[in-house]
Design an enzyme around this catalytic site. Structure first.
Site, PDB file in Angstrom:
ATOM      1  N   LYS A 150      51.300  22.853  33.276  1.00 47.83           N
ATOM      2  CA  LYS A 150      52.503  22.256  32.675  1.00 47.83           C
ATOM      3  C   LYS A 150      52.383  20.750  32.548  1.00 47.83           C
ATOM      4  O   LYS A 150      51.923  20.083  33.469  1.00 47.83           O
ATOM      5  CB  LYS A 150      53.723  22.568  33.542  1.00 47.83           C
ATOM      6  N   ASP A 193      39.683  23.445  27.812  1.00 47.91           N
ATOM      7  CA  ASP A 193      39.690  22.592  26.611  1.00 47.91           C
ATOM      8  C   ASP A 193      40.905  21.665  26.569  1.00 47.91           C
ATOM      9  O   ASP A 193      40.785  20.506  26.167  1.00 47.91           O
ATOM     10  CB  ASP A 193      39.536  23.403  25.329  1.00 47.91           C
ATOM     11  N   GLY A 194      42.075  22.149  27.024  1.00 48.94           N
ATOM     12  CA  GLY A 194      43.279  21.301  27.049  1.00 48.94           C
ATOM     13  C   GLY A 194      43.046  20.076  27.920  1.00 48.94           C
ATOM     14  O   GLY A 194      43.333  18.937  27.529  1.00 48.94           O
ATOM     15  N   ASP A 207      37.465  32.510  30.825  1.00 47.56           N
ATOM     16  CA  ASP A 207      37.390  33.091  29.481  1.00 47.56           C
ATOM     17  C   ASP A 207      36.033  32.879  28.800  1.00 47.56           C
ATOM     18  O   ASP A 207      35.745  33.543  27.806  1.00 47.56           O
ATOM     19  CB  ASP A 207      38.477  32.485  28.580  1.00 47.56           C
ATOM     20  N   ARG A 227      42.066  62.038  31.494  1.00 47.41           N
ATOM     21  CA  ARG A 227      42.942  61.077  30.824  1.00 47.41           C
ATOM     22  C   ARG A 227      42.178  60.016  30.013  1.00 47.41           C
ATOM     23  O   ARG A 227      40.998  59.774  30.257  1.00 47.41           O
ATOM     24  CB  ARG A 227      43.771  60.316  31.878  1.00 47.41           C
ATOM     25  N   GLY A 272      41.040  36.639  28.542  1.00 43.35           N
ATOM     26  CA  GLY A 272      39.996  36.066  27.677  1.00 43.35           C
ATOM     27  C   GLY A 272      40.522  35.236  26.528  1.00 43.35           C
ATOM     28  O   GLY A 272      39.750  34.704  25.742  1.00 43.35           O
ATOM     29  N   ARG A 278      46.992  56.323  30.203  1.00 40.71           N
ATOM     30  CA  ARG A 278      47.550  55.418  31.204  1.00 40.71           C
ATOM     31  C   ARG A 278      47.014  54.009  30.948  1.00 40.71           C
ATOM     32  O   ARG A 278      45.875  53.844  30.520  1.00 40.71           O
ATOM     33  CB  ARG A 278      47.155  55.838  32.625  1.00 40.71           C
ATOM     34  N   HIS A 301      46.026  38.644  36.650  1.00 42.14           N
ATOM     35  CA  HIS A 301      45.495  37.530  37.437  1.00 42.14           C
ATOM     36  C   HIS A 301      44.550  37.964  38.554  1.00 42.14           C
ATOM     37  O   HIS A 301      43.940  37.102  39.199  1.00 42.14           O
ATOM     38  CB  HIS A 301      46.648  36.679  37.969  1.00 42.14           C
TER      39      HIS A 301
HETATM   40  O1  F6P Z   1      42.562  30.712  30.388  1.00 46.56           O
HETATM   41  C1  F6P Z   1      42.530  31.493  31.522  1.00 46.56           C
HETATM   42  C2  F6P Z   1      43.600  32.532  31.485  1.00 46.56           C
HETATM   43  O2  F6P Z   1      43.479  33.292  32.660  1.00 46.56           O
HETATM   44  C3  F6P Z   1      43.628  33.398  30.234  1.00 46.56           C
HETATM   45  O3  F6P Z   1      42.641  34.385  30.264  1.00 46.56           O
HETATM   46  C4  F6P Z   1      45.041  33.911  30.259  1.00 46.56           C
HETATM   47  O4  F6P Z   1      45.521  34.235  28.970  1.00 46.56           O
HETATM   48  C5  F6P Z   1      45.804  32.739  30.805  1.00 46.56           C
HETATM   49  O5  F6P Z   1      44.899  31.935  31.504  1.00 46.56           O
HETATM   50  C6  F6P Z   1      46.932  33.118  31.724  1.00 46.56           C
HETATM   51  O6  F6P Z   1      47.626  31.965  32.051  1.00 46.56           O
HETATM   52  P1  F6P Z   1      48.727  31.866  33.189  1.00 46.56           P
HETATM   53  O7  F6P Z   1      48.007  31.617  34.470  1.00 46.56           O
HETATM   54  O8  F6P Z   1      49.552  30.708  32.752  1.00 46.56           O
HETATM   55  O9  F6P Z   1      49.472  33.155  33.212  1.00 46.56           O
END
Ligand code: F6P
Length: 366
Positions: free
Chosen positions: A77, A119-120, A143, A178, A186, A284, A290
């Site tokens: 953030k 990258d950010g 990713d 299933r 990613g 399913r 995370h």
């Molecule tokens: O960039 C890493 C990553 O884990 C992505 O794979 C995923 O879309 C994003 O971050 C999830 O972000 P947050 O931790 O904000 O839920």
């Protein structure tokens, strides 16, 4: 008085961050001239009042190389250029605190900054570099979507976790005949999905680089069942996947200061689309989420992260700023930020990884 280098971890966490921090501190300790300090939760630690700064001695980083997460904390953030502020009417706005950030670094006697992030974060590094800050970048993301480096640390750990999850889904899928859909992270790239699909022996793998057709996938899955009932199938889908109409499952983030779109949920869309296409087997869905970012880094990522940390500090010693460290087999090199952030790392459709998946009979949705 020792010279000071400030280290920060920004963006989503990633296994291996602590190994980078430890390597920077250990390499710096060999010089006797440098002290390493850490800013808590990316650059927020510098900007907060009172500031939240941690002196990183060798003792402070002892044994952290195998710990997941980051001892410095992180944030997705805000940041110095878009600091969230509450307006009088209760809504949220942004303030540019970058000049104050630069002044605070001077006050803290910081001569160089090592910014560990995706990258950010590296775009922020580049902007500060243009304003005269001595900054080095270290790429991080599970990713693997940064093109300047062959691979990022954290990626192989995420692949390992996803592959072990496929292995687990196979036994329960087989017992119940299933179809199991497993969604992995990613963002706009299918690296985690494709690697874990190949390693885990999945039947179908859907990646953002190849728009998918649910009818073709359904036909393929039906062939995995004898007499229409004996069999099972494993589908790995990347969170950023799009169907043939270009539909991606995203949500606006409602978190203050988090501008990222939130991906996730495509597995449920695919489940519905396959049912509409006539798939009668039980389906399913598992969204790995995370779990892919948590826990200890595997040895490969600890080694890569340690190499990045040592290299980052050597760039500080050389005074080679405005650069991000990168892995280009077999070397650890550095590239200018402008190059590092210029291109997204997609999987090329004619790459050998794609050929391998097709050669193994993995259906890629097209
Ligand atoms: O960039 C890493 C990553 O884990 C992505 O794979 C995923 O879309 C994003 O971050 C999830 O972000 P947050 O931790 O904000 O839920």
């Amino acid at each position: 008085m020792k010279k000071r280098v400030l280290v920060a971890t920004g963006g989503g966490d990633c296994p291996g961050l602590n190994a980078v921090i430890r390597a920077i501190v250990k390499r710096a300790a060999q010089t006797d001239e440098w002290e390493v300090i850490g800013s808590i939760r990316s650059f927020d630690g510098v900007l907060n009042e009172p500031s939240e700064i941690k002196v990183l001695t060798e003792d402070a980083v002892s044994g952290i190389h195998f710990r997941g997460g980051t001892i410095l904390g992180t944030t997705t953030k805000g940041g110095p250029f878009a600091w969230p502020i509450k307006n009088a009417d209760g809504t949220w706005g942004k303030a540019d605190r970058s000049e104050e950030f630069m002044r605070k670094l001077q006050y803290l006697n910081v001569e160089a900054v090592i910014n560990i992030g995706g990258d950010g974060s590296q775009k922020i590094s580049q902007t500060f570099f243009e304003r005269g800050l001595n900054v080095i970048g270290v790429p991080k993301t599970i990713d693997n979507d940064l093109s300047a480096t062959d691979v990022t640390f954290g990626f192989q750990t995420a692949v390992q976790i996803a592959t072990e999850s496929v292995d687990k889904l196979v036994t329960t899928a087989a017992s119940h005949s299933r179809v199991m859909i497993m969604e992995v992270m990613g963002r706009e790239a299918g690296w985690i999905a494709l690697h874990s699909a190949i390693a885990g022996g999945a039947d179908v793998c859907i990646i953002p680089e190849i728009p998918y057709d649910p009818e073709l996938i359904t036909k393929h899955i039906k062939r995995r069942y004898k007499n229409g009932k004996d069999g099972f199938a494993i589908v790995v889908v990347a969170e950023g996947a799009k169907n043939k109409y270009g539909k991606q499952v995203v949500r606006e983030s409602t978190e203050v200061g988090n501008a990222n779109l939130r991906l996730g949920g495509v597995a449920y869309q695919l489940e519905m689309e396959m049912k509409e296409a006539g798939l009668e087997s039980d389906i399913r869905v598992t969204v790995l989420g995370h779990l892919q970012r948590g826990g200890v880094p595997i040895a490969y990522d600890r080694v890569l992260a340690s190499q990045f940390g040592v290299k980052a500090f050597e760039l500080v010693l050389e005074g080679k700023f405005g650069q991000m460290v990168a892995y280009r087999h077999p070397d650890i090199i550095s590239v200018p930020f402008t190059e590092a952030i210029s291109r997204y790392n997609f999987i090329e459709p004619d790459s050998y990884l794609i050929k391998t998946a097709r050669g193994l009979g993995i259906h890629l949705g097209d």
